[in-house]
Design a protein around this motif. Structure first.
Motif, PDB file in Angstrom:
ATOM      1  N   ARG A  23       0.827  -1.197   0.000  1.00 25.17           N
ATOM      2  CA  ARG A  23       0.000   0.000   0.000  1.00 25.17           C
ATOM      3  C   ARG A  23       0.874   1.265   0.000  1.00 25.17           C
ATOM      4  N   ILE A  24       1.954   1.267   0.759  1.00 27.02           N
ATOM      5  CA  ILE A  24       2.841   2.444   0.806  1.00 27.02           C
ATOM      6  C   ILE A  24       3.439   2.703  -0.571  1.00 27.02           C
ATOM      7  N   GLN A  25       3.889   1.658  -1.225  1.00 26.06           N
ATOM      8  CA  GLN A  25       4.472   1.812  -2.552  1.00 26.06           C
ATOM      9  C   GLN A  25       3.435   2.279  -3.566  1.00 26.06           C
ATOM     10  N   ALA A  26       2.221   1.737  -3.466  1.00 28.85           N
ATOM     11  CA  ALA A  26       1.157   2.148  -4.393  1.00 28.85           C
ATOM     12  C   ALA A  26       0.803   3.611  -4.216  1.00 28.85           C
ATOM     13  N   LEU A  27       0.800   4.082  -2.981  1.00 31.80           N
ATOM     14  CA  LEU A  27       0.496   5.503  -2.734  1.00 31.80           C
ATOM     15  C   LEU A  27       1.591   6.417  -3.264  1.00 31.80           C
ATOM     16  N   GLN A  28       2.827   5.965  -3.255  1.00 30.85           N
ATOM     17  CA  GLN A  28       3.923   6.792  -3.755  1.00 30.85           C
ATOM     18  C   GLN A  28       3.810   7.022  -5.260  1.00 30.85           C
ATOM     19  N   ASN A  29       3.420   6.004  -5.978  1.00 30.60           N
ATOM     20  CA  ASN A  29       3.321   6.105  -7.445  1.00 30.60           C
ATOM     21  C   ASN A  29       1.885   6.377  -7.921  1.00 30.60           C
ATOM     22  N   TYR A  30       1.010   6.778  -7.021  1.00 28.70           N
ATOM     23  CA  TYR A  30      -0.418   6.907  -7.347  1.00 28.70           C
ATOM     24  C   TYR A  30      -0.700   7.881  -8.492  1.00 28.70           C
ATOM     25  N   PRO A  31      -0.116   9.088  -8.530  1.00 30.67           N
ATOM     26  CA  PRO A  31      -0.429  10.020  -9.634  1.00 30.67           C
ATOM     27  C   PRO A  31      -0.080   9.452 -11.001  1.00 30.67           C
ATOM     28  N   GLU A  32       1.067   8.817 -11.128  1.00 34.72           N
ATOM     29  CA  GLU A  32       1.472   8.263 -12.420  1.00 34.72           C
ATOM     30  C   GLU A  32       0.572   7.090 -12.817  1.00 34.72           C
ATOM     31  N   VAL A  33       0.300   6.211 -11.838  1.00 32.61           N
ATOM     32  CA  VAL A  33      -0.554   5.039 -12.129  1.00 32.61           C
ATOM     33  C   VAL A  33      -1.953   5.483 -12.524  1.00 32.61           C
ATOM     34  N   LYS A  34      -2.456   6.501 -11.840  1.00 37.85           N
ATOM     35  CA  LYS A  34      -3.802   6.999 -12.142  1.00 37.85           C
ATOM     36  C   LYS A  34      -3.878   7.535 -13.561  1.00 37.85           C
ATOM     37  N   GLN A  35      -2.840   8.234 -13.997  1.00 42.22           N
ATOM     38  CA  GLN A  35      -2.810   8.775 -15.353  1.00 42.22           C
ATOM     39  C   GLN A  35      -2.830   7.649 -16.391  1.00 42.22           C
ATOM     40  N   LYS A  36      -2.033   6.607 -16.145  1.00 40.19           N
ATOM     41  CA  LYS A  36      -2.005   5.474 -17.078  1.00 40.19           C
ATOM     42  C   LYS A  36      -3.366   4.777 -17.145  1.00 40.19           C
ATOM     43  N   ILE A  37      -3.970   4.637 -15.992  1.00 36.16           N
ATOM     44  CA  ILE A  37      -5.284   3.978 -15.951  1.00 36.16           C
ATOM     45  C   ILE A  37      -6.309   4.769 -16.752  1.00 36.16           C
ATOM     46  N   ARG A  38      -6.291   6.092 -16.643  1.00 32.00           N
ATOM     47  CA  ARG A  38      -7.240   6.939 -17.377  1.00 32.00           C
ATOM     48  C   ARG A  38      -7.060   6.763 -18.880  1.00 32.00           C
ATOM     49  N   GLU A  39      -5.817   6.699 -19.341  1.00 31.06           N
ATOM     50  CA  GLU A  39      -5.563   6.550 -20.781  1.00 31.06           C
ATOM     51  C   GLU A  39      -6.068   5.191 -21.280  1.00 31.06           C
ATOM     52  N   GLN A  40      -5.806   4.154 -20.510  1.00 30.73           N
ATOM     53  CA  GLN A  40      -6.260   2.818 -20.916  1.00 30.73           C
ATOM     54  C   GLN A  40      -7.774   2.712 -20.885  1.00 30.73           C
ATOM     55  N   GLU A  41      -8.375   3.425 -19.958  1.00 31.69           N
ATOM     56  CA  GLU A  41      -9.838   3.460 -19.881  1.00 31.69           C
ATOM     57  C   GLU A  41     -10.439   4.053 -21.142  1.00 31.69           C
ATOM     58  N   ARG A  42      -9.888   5.183 -21.573  1.00 34.03           N
ATOM     59  CA  ARG A  42     -10.418   5.853 -22.781  1.00 34.03           C
ATOM     60  C   ARG A  42     -10.296   4.934 -23.995  1.00 34.03           C
ATOM     61  N   ALA A  43      -9.178   4.256 -24.116  1.00 38.73           N
ATOM     62  CA  ALA A  43      -8.987   3.335 -25.244  1.00 38.73           C
ATOM     63  C   ALA A  43     -10.010   2.188 -25.174  1.00 38.73           C
ATOM     64  N   TYR A  44     -10.244   1.717 -23.962  1.00 40.71           N
ATOM     65  CA  TYR A  44     -11.208   0.615 -23.808  1.00 40.71           C
ATOM     66  C   TYR A  44     -12.626   1.082 -24.134  1.00 40.71           C
ATOM     67  N   LEU A  45     -12.982   2.281 -23.720  1.00 39.83           N
ATOM     68  CA  LEU A  45     -14.334   2.776 -23.985  1.00 39.83           C
ATOM     69  C   LEU A  45     -14.567   2.979 -25.481  1.00 39.83           C
ATOM     70  N   LEU A  46     -13.539   3.404 -26.196  1.00 39.99           N
ATOM     71  CA  LEU A  46     -13.663   3.519 -27.658  1.00 39.99           C
ATOM     72  C   LEU A  46     -13.872   2.141 -28.298  1.00 39.99           C
ATOM     73  N   LYS A  47     -13.123   1.181 -27.790  1.00 34.76           N
ATOM     74  CA  LYS A  47     -13.274  -0.187 -28.288  1.00 34.76           C
ATOM     75  C   LYS A  47     -14.684  -0.713 -28.000  1.00 34.76           C
ATOM     76  N   ARG A  48     -15.207  -0.419 -26.822  1.00 38.15           N
ATOM     77  CA  ARG A  48     -16.547  -0.859 -26.452  1.00 38.15           C
ATOM     78  C   ARG A  48     -17.608  -0.216 -27.337  1.00 38.15           C
ATOM     79  N   ALA A  49     -17.395   1.029 -27.708  1.00 39.34           N
ATOM     80  CA  ALA A  49     -18.346   1.711 -28.591  1.00 39.34           C
ATOM     81  C   ALA A  49     -18.417   1.008 -29.936  1.00 39.34           C
ATOM     82  N   ARG A  50     -17.247   0.596 -30.471  1.00 43.48           N
ATOM     83  CA  ARG A  50     -17.227  -0.133 -31.743  1.00 43.48           C
ATOM     84  C   ARG A  50     -17.912  -1.489 -31.598  1.00 43.48           C
ATOM     85  N   GLU A  51     -17.663  -2.172 -30.491  1.00 44.48           N
ATOM     86  CA  GLU A  51     -18.299  -3.474 -30.268  1.00 44.48           C
ATOM     87  C   GLU A  51     -19.812  -3.362 -30.183  1.00 44.48           C
ATOM     88  N   GLN A  52     -20.286  -2.316 -29.526  1.00 45.15           N
ATOM     89  CA  GLN A  52     -21.737  -2.119 -29.433  1.00 45.15           C
ATOM     90  C   GLN A  52     -22.343  -1.837 -30.801  1.00 45.15           C
TER      91      GLN A  52
END
Length: 461
Positions: A155-184
């Motif tokens: 948990r301590i290590q995850a909190l230290q890198n939280y801003p960077e990890v959060k940014q990566k997660i947001r980018e992957q989310e957007r890519a996934y949502l675009l993919k989901r739109a095509r699938e729908q």
């Protein structure tokens, strides 16, 4: 779509005497539920709720379950985590094998301060880079994620890198949502093509059923039915093969489409099975020539007795002991008897003509059998056997003569021959001496013959 019904909840609440207002645990798994509703109104005291392996696309209508501690919605079509803020006592949440790609939606679980365990295995979000670090850093109250305990150092290590990890997660989310739109969009297009194909097949079948073809079917009905059945089976096999071999992505739409396809095929088979079921023709009880048949559809044991002493025929039908008498229908005819046992006919031709009007039917007190007594139409009057006086004086060496002399004689009708007492005059009649105003019986007038001194009894007068 199928939703949660009160009847379903009551059936699944057998352990609680089918009472739902005080229900604390209920299992609604594998019920093909497509919409989650009403539980927050009917079962306010729920602590454990199993909803795995359904078709639920959205978490809803559970926010008022304040006492809910464990929610299992594994193997559903859920795409984001929401509407759980009101579950104040939630300790365990199982979202295994859903379609959650919007990982940032786990931030809504911050308000569930008692949440200790979370399962997200089998969701698209678990493939994101930094998935576990992001979840551990976002939900501080978690102690276990995907069956793996969260260490303090992790948990301590995850909190230290939280801003960077959060940014990566947001980018992957957007890519996934675009993919989901095509699938729908592709799923919608595929669904429309399937509908058009069905409509085309329906129109072709209607065109095939022209008046000429209908006449042809009437002439060759049996052969045509067999060919049509073979053609339908071949077409179904081809559709099945094409449907199951066609590569499709694993999405909520394809999962729902597969379920609907299986359900449609099952209903079609049921309809074919029902159409093949032909009603059995009514069993022939009397032939066209008027011959009465012996029938025993209920398969009951019976005995037919010729009671010569009482000049009647007795039928003993071994109906079930606890069968209600209202389920028996007895019909006695001069030459046969018919009994309907729960609608199933038992019919027996009688050896001799009987009187239906004088017949009687009753249930045995000991065995419960149906006993029908049917007097014979031809009356035979039997008399007492009289031993001829010649028998007394005959020699013992003539047994044949004795047998002939002991034959049955007809009953004489002379009343003087009866030795039976007259039962109508057993009780001696009492004289009525009532003094009431209405005299029901006139008083007997006793003649006083001796009152006349010069009375003379002349027999010639």
């Amino acid at each position: 779509f199928l939703s949660v019904t009160e009847d379903l909840v009551r059936r699944r609440a057998e352990h609680n005497d089918c009472e739902i207002f005080s229900l604390e645990e209920i299992s609604l798994h594998q019920q093909e539920i497509e919409k989650l509703e009403y539980l927050d109104k009917w079962c306010r005291d729920l602590k454990i709720l199993y909803l795995q392996n359904n078709l639920i696309p959205k978490i809803e209508n559970v926010g008022k379950l304040k006492k809910l501690e464990y929610l299992n919605v594994a193997l559903n079509n859920i795409e984001r985590i929401e509407n759980l803020e009101g579950c104040e006592e939630l300790k365990k949440l199982d979202l295994t094998a859903n379609f959650i790609g919007e990982l940032s939606s786990i931030e809504t679980l911050k308000y569930n301060i008692h949440l200790n365990e979370l399962f997200l295995v089998g969701n698209p979000c678990t493939e994101f880079e930094g998935y576990r670090q992001y979840v551990v850093a976002t939900l501080h109250q978690l102690k276990c994620l995907d069956s793996k305990e969260i260490e303090r150092s992790e948990r301590i290590q995850a909190l230290q890198n939280y801003p960077e990890v959060k940014q990566k997660i947001r980018e992957q989310e957007r890519a996934y949502l675009l993919k989901r739109a095509r699938e729908q969009e592709e799923a919608q297009k595929r669904l429309q093509e399937r509908k058009d194909k069905k409509e085309k097949q329906r129109k072709s079948k209607l065109g095939f059923d022209s008046p000429d073809s209908l006449q042809n079917k009437e002439n060759h009905q049996a052969e045509g039915d067999r060919e049509q059945e073979t053609w339908r089976t071949a077409e179904d096999d081809e559709d099945d093969r094409r449907f199951w071999e066609e590569p499709t992505p694993y999405t909520p739409e394809t999962r729902l489409e597969t379920h609907r396809y299986i359900e449609e095929k099952r209903r079609a088979k049921d309809n074919i099975r029902e159409s093949k079921k032909r009603e059995k023709p009514p069993r022939t009880l009397v032939t066209a020539e008027g011959k009465v048949l012996n029938v025993n559809v209920p398969k009951l044991n019976f005995s037919l007795k010729d009671d010569e002493e009482n000049n009647q025929i007795i039928l003993d039908l071994a109906v079930y002991r606890h069968l209600d008498t209202s389920l028996l229908d007895v019909d006695v005819q001069p030459t046969y008897i018919r009994v309907l046992v729960k609608g199933k006919p038992f019919q027996l031709v009688l050896p001799e003509e009987v009187k239906p009007d004088s017949s009687s039917a009753k249930r045995s007190q000991t065995t419960g059998h149906l006993v029908v007594s049917m007097p014979k139409a031809k009356e035979i009057i039997l008399a007492k056997q009289k031993v001829s006086t010649s028998v007394k004086h005959s020699d013992c060496n003539t047994p044949q003569k004795n047998a002939r002399s002991a034959q049955v004689e007809k009953l004489e009708v002379d009343p003087s021959k009866y030795s039976f007492p007259d039962v109508t005059k057993i009780v001696q009649e009492k004289e009525r001496i009532g003094q009431g105003p209405i005299r029901l019986q006139p008083e007997k007038i006793t003649e006083t013959k001796k009152s006349y001194a010069d009375f003379e009894n002349n027999e010639d007068v």
